[in-house]
Design a protein around this motif. Structure first.
Motif, PDB file in Angstrom:
ATOM      1  N   ARG A  92     -11.351   4.615  -4.152  1.00  0.00           N
ATOM      2  CA  ARG A  92     -10.586   4.874  -2.942  1.00  0.00           C
ATOM      3  C   ARG A  92     -10.824   3.776  -1.896  1.00  0.00           C
ATOM      4  O   ARG A  92      -9.881   3.296  -1.251  1.00  0.00           O
ATOM      5  N   GLU A  93     -12.074   3.375  -1.758  1.00  0.00           N
ATOM      6  CA  GLU A  93     -12.408   2.353  -0.765  1.00  0.00           C
ATOM      7  C   GLU A  93     -11.781   1.013  -1.116  1.00  0.00           C
ATOM      8  O   GLU A  93     -11.221   0.324  -0.247  1.00  0.00           O
ATOM      9  N   GLN A  94     -11.844   0.623  -2.387  1.00  0.00           N
ATOM     10  CA  GLN A  94     -11.284  -0.669  -2.800  1.00  0.00           C
ATOM     11  C   GLN A  94      -9.765  -0.681  -2.649  1.00  0.00           C
ATOM     12  O   GLN A  94      -9.188  -1.666  -2.169  1.00  0.00           O
ATOM     13  N   LEU A  95      -9.112   0.403  -3.048  1.00  0.00           N
ATOM     14  CA  LEU A  95      -7.659   0.448  -2.963  1.00  0.00           C
ATOM     15  C   LEU A  95      -7.195   0.431  -1.504  1.00  0.00           C
ATOM     16  O   LEU A  95      -6.223  -0.258  -1.161  1.00  0.00           O
ATOM     17  N   THR A  96      -7.902   1.149  -0.662  1.00  0.00           N
ATOM     18  CA  THR A  96      -7.539   1.194   0.754  1.00  0.00           C
ATOM     19  C   THR A  96      -7.762  -0.152   1.426  1.00  0.00           C
ATOM     20  O   THR A  96      -6.900  -0.657   2.160  1.00  0.00           O
ATOM     21  N   ARG A  97      -8.909  -0.761   1.166  1.00  0.00           N
ATOM     22  CA  ARG A  97      -9.284  -1.990   1.873  1.00  0.00           C
ATOM     23  C   ARG A  97      -8.566  -3.218   1.336  1.00  0.00           C
ATOM     24  O   ARG A  97      -8.087  -4.055   2.107  1.00  0.00           O
ATOM     25  N   LEU A  98      -8.494  -3.357   0.008  1.00  0.00           N
ATOM     26  CA  LEU A  98      -7.949  -4.583  -0.571  1.00  0.00           C
ATOM     27  C   LEU A  98      -6.441  -4.531  -0.802  1.00  0.00           C
ATOM     28  O   LEU A  98      -5.775  -5.573  -0.798  1.00  0.00           O
ATOM     29  N   ALA A  99      -5.896  -3.341  -1.036  1.00  0.00           N
ATOM     30  CA  ALA A  99      -4.460  -3.222  -1.323  1.00  0.00           C
ATOM     31  C   ALA A  99      -3.697  -2.540  -0.199  1.00  0.00           C
ATOM     32  O   ALA A  99      -2.476  -2.408  -0.288  1.00  0.00           O
ATOM     33  N   GLN A 100      -4.419  -2.112   0.843  1.00  0.00           N
ATOM     34  CA  GLN A 100      -3.790  -1.374   1.943  1.00  0.00           C
ATOM     35  C   GLN A 100      -2.892  -0.255   1.404  1.00  0.00           C
ATOM     36  O   GLN A 100      -1.755  -0.053   1.835  1.00  0.00           O
ATOM     37  N   THR A 101      -3.438   0.473   0.426  1.00  0.00           N
ATOM     38  CA  THR A 101      -2.712   1.556  -0.227  1.00  0.00           C
ATOM     39  C   THR A 101      -3.510   2.841  -0.125  1.00  0.00           C
ATOM     40  O   THR A 101      -4.712   2.855  -0.438  1.00  0.00           O
ATOM     41  N   ASP A 102      -2.857   3.924   0.281  1.00  0.00           N
ATOM     42  CA  ASP A 102      -3.508   5.227   0.403  1.00  0.00           C
ATOM     43  C   ASP A 102      -3.651   5.840  -0.987  1.00  0.00           C
ATOM     44  O   ASP A 102      -2.638   6.069  -1.666  1.00  0.00           O
ATOM     45  N   PRO A 103      -4.874   6.097  -1.463  1.00  0.00           N
ATOM     46  CA  PRO A 103      -5.048   6.684  -2.797  1.00  0.00           C
ATOM     47  C   PRO A 103      -4.297   7.998  -2.979  1.00  0.00           C
ATOM     48  O   PRO A 103      -3.821   8.302  -4.077  1.00  0.00           O
ATOM     49  N   ASP A 104      -4.187   8.805  -1.916  1.00  0.00           N
ATOM     50  CA  ASP A 104      -3.466  10.077  -2.031  1.00  0.00           C
ATOM     51  C   ASP A 104      -1.990   9.851  -2.332  1.00  0.00           C
ATOM     52  O   ASP A 104      -1.345  10.662  -3.005  1.00  0.00           O
TER      53      ASP A 104
END
Length: 453
Positions: A107-119
């Motif tokens: 969740r942290e990597q996707l949010t920080r590096l891809a600016q994508t909400d895991p939900d």
């Protein structure tokens, strides 16, 4: 230098974050929330952040359990004045907490590096994977996170004993078991064999029930082959033994020379059996081929008559499923960079007229082979470093509507998702599988689709 620390959140790479006098310390062998004594690694004192390992637990997490492997247990190693071997750095954590920690990292990597909400991509939890392969009869095995490795690699001490390295160390620690390895590997009892003259031993236990394959890599000073001394090796019935000759300077690997049996194994891929040579890539977890193929097909949705590509294709695990799906009226482009592995793919699909196997770097070969033509779907399973900006650009230029991305690293996956976004693709769905229990690693399957308009 020993520090008393309170461990905070988990970080990518298997560490917990702690702070000492304003400096960040990345700590292995702990659990968030614990208060510990951690030893700072040698040579860290002048660096911006430190790395350390737990040597004593002052306040334990309720998720701390008896380590699954004594030789990888940092606390047991400290008692004996030794270092724990790598490869089971989460072995002191309950399986449920391991998976929740991996979910936090993803969740942290996707949010920080891809600016994508895991939900927004339907991600909820890291999924456990049965050890069973295509044969469902194995699925009743208890979920203990053990015996899942179908492949293992060992170093060899100068006196011929199998050994492994501690984390980021050149030290060799002799071993006498490997709880994560499949039963067929442990039953060989290779630690009872004298491997003097060899540098590394690789072993593969194929899912088809075929005899395990041993690849012997000699030391640089081993000019004359000398067979190992050991019952499993000397009585090579039921064991395939291959010596890998050393390559010339700079070419990485040498050639394979069969000593007993054949220099490859047959691995199951649905209804097919695929040849994989001793140096070829295959998913390590015994249940991974089936689980990942099903997830890939669900996202890529190949249909009869379509044109698709399998990138970083290996011996053809996903190529096999794609070839069956598109049928004789469709086409599958298989691209792999490793010569031996690409040769396996060519052998495996020699009779499939819809499959075209070619070797080369993805970012160049894909553009050359498609020549501006569109693809219906792409499947990629790159190495841990990910696909990278140039390969993503080459994929985007095919105008593929569906891209199924299989990844073993959340950081490179998230970075590449960001690159895809720059080309008009959006991550629509993502699943994360615990294919590496008792380690910090995970496997991801994501669906990237073209934004409308």
């Amino acid at each position: 230098m020993d520090l008393e620390l309170t461990l905070e959140r988990v970080a990518h790479g298997g560490h917990c974050v702690a702070r000492h006098e304003g400096r960040v310390v990345f700590v292995r062998h702990g659990i968030p929330g614990e208060r510990v004594i951690a030893r700072v690694d040698a040579g860290e004192d002048t660096k911006r952040f430190w790395k350390a390992s737990v040597v004593k637990v002052l306040e334990a997490s309720p998720d701390r359990v008896k380590h699954i492997w004594n030789m990888a247990d940092a606390l047991a190693a400290e008692e004996h004045g030794a270092h724990p071997v790598g490869g089971a750095e989460f072995g002191h954590i309950s399986l449920a907490r391991q998976r929740s920690l991996k979910a936090e990292v993803f969740r942290e990597q996707l949010t920080r590096l891809a600016q994508t909400d895991p939900d927004s991509v339907g991600f909820h939890e890291v999924e456990s994977v049965p050890v069973a392969g295509w044969d469902e009869s194995e699925s009743a095995r208890e979920d203990d996170g053990l015996a899942w490795r179908s492949r293992a690699s060992f170093s060899v001490t100068k006196d011929g004993r199998l050994a492994m390295h501690p984390f980021h160390s050149n030290e060799l620690v002799p071993i006498a078991e490997m709880p994560l390895a499949a039963e067929a590997i442990n039953n060989l009892k290779l630690w009872e064999t004298d491997f003097r003259g060899f540098e590394r031993i690789e072993v593969a236990a194929p899912s088809t029930g075929q005899a395990p394959l041993l690849v012997l890599i000699p030391r640089a000073d081993n000019r004359t082959f000398r067979p190992p001394h050991g019952e499993a090796i000397e009585n090579a019935s039921g064991v395939v033994v291959v010596e890998q000759t050393r390559g010339s300077a700079g070419d990485g690997r040498g050639s394979l020379r069969t000593l007993a049996g054949k220099p490859y194994v047959m691995e199951q891929a649905g209804r097919r059996a695929l040849r994989v040579t001793g140096e070829g890539f295959w998913q390590i977890h015994r249940g991974a081929p089936r689980v990942l193929t099903e997830a890939m097909l669900d996202y890529a949705r190949p249909e009869a008559g379509e044109t698709v590509a399998d990138l970083y294709a290996g011996a053809g695990l996903f190529t096999a499923a794609l070839a069956d799906a598109v049928g004789s009226r469709g086409a599958v482009l298989s691209i792999e960079g490793a010569p031996g592995t690409s040769a396996d793919a060519a052998y495996n699909f020699e009779a499939d007229s819809q499959v075209y196997v070619t070797r080369g770097r993805v970012e160049r070969t894909l553009a050359y082979e498609t020549r501006g033509d569109s693809l219906d779907a792409i499947v990629l399973d790159p190495p841990r470093v990910g696909a990278g900006k140039q390969s993503v650009q080459a994929m985007a230029q095919t105008n593929a509507q569906r891209i199924a991305y299989v990844s073993c690293d959340p950081a490179s996956f998230a970075r590449d998702v960001g690159y895809f976004k720059n080309h008009g693709y959006e991550l629509r769905n993502a699943r994360v599988f615990d294919l590496y229990p008792h380690t910090h690693h995970m496997e991801i399957v994501g669906l990237l689709a073209k934004n409308e308009g």
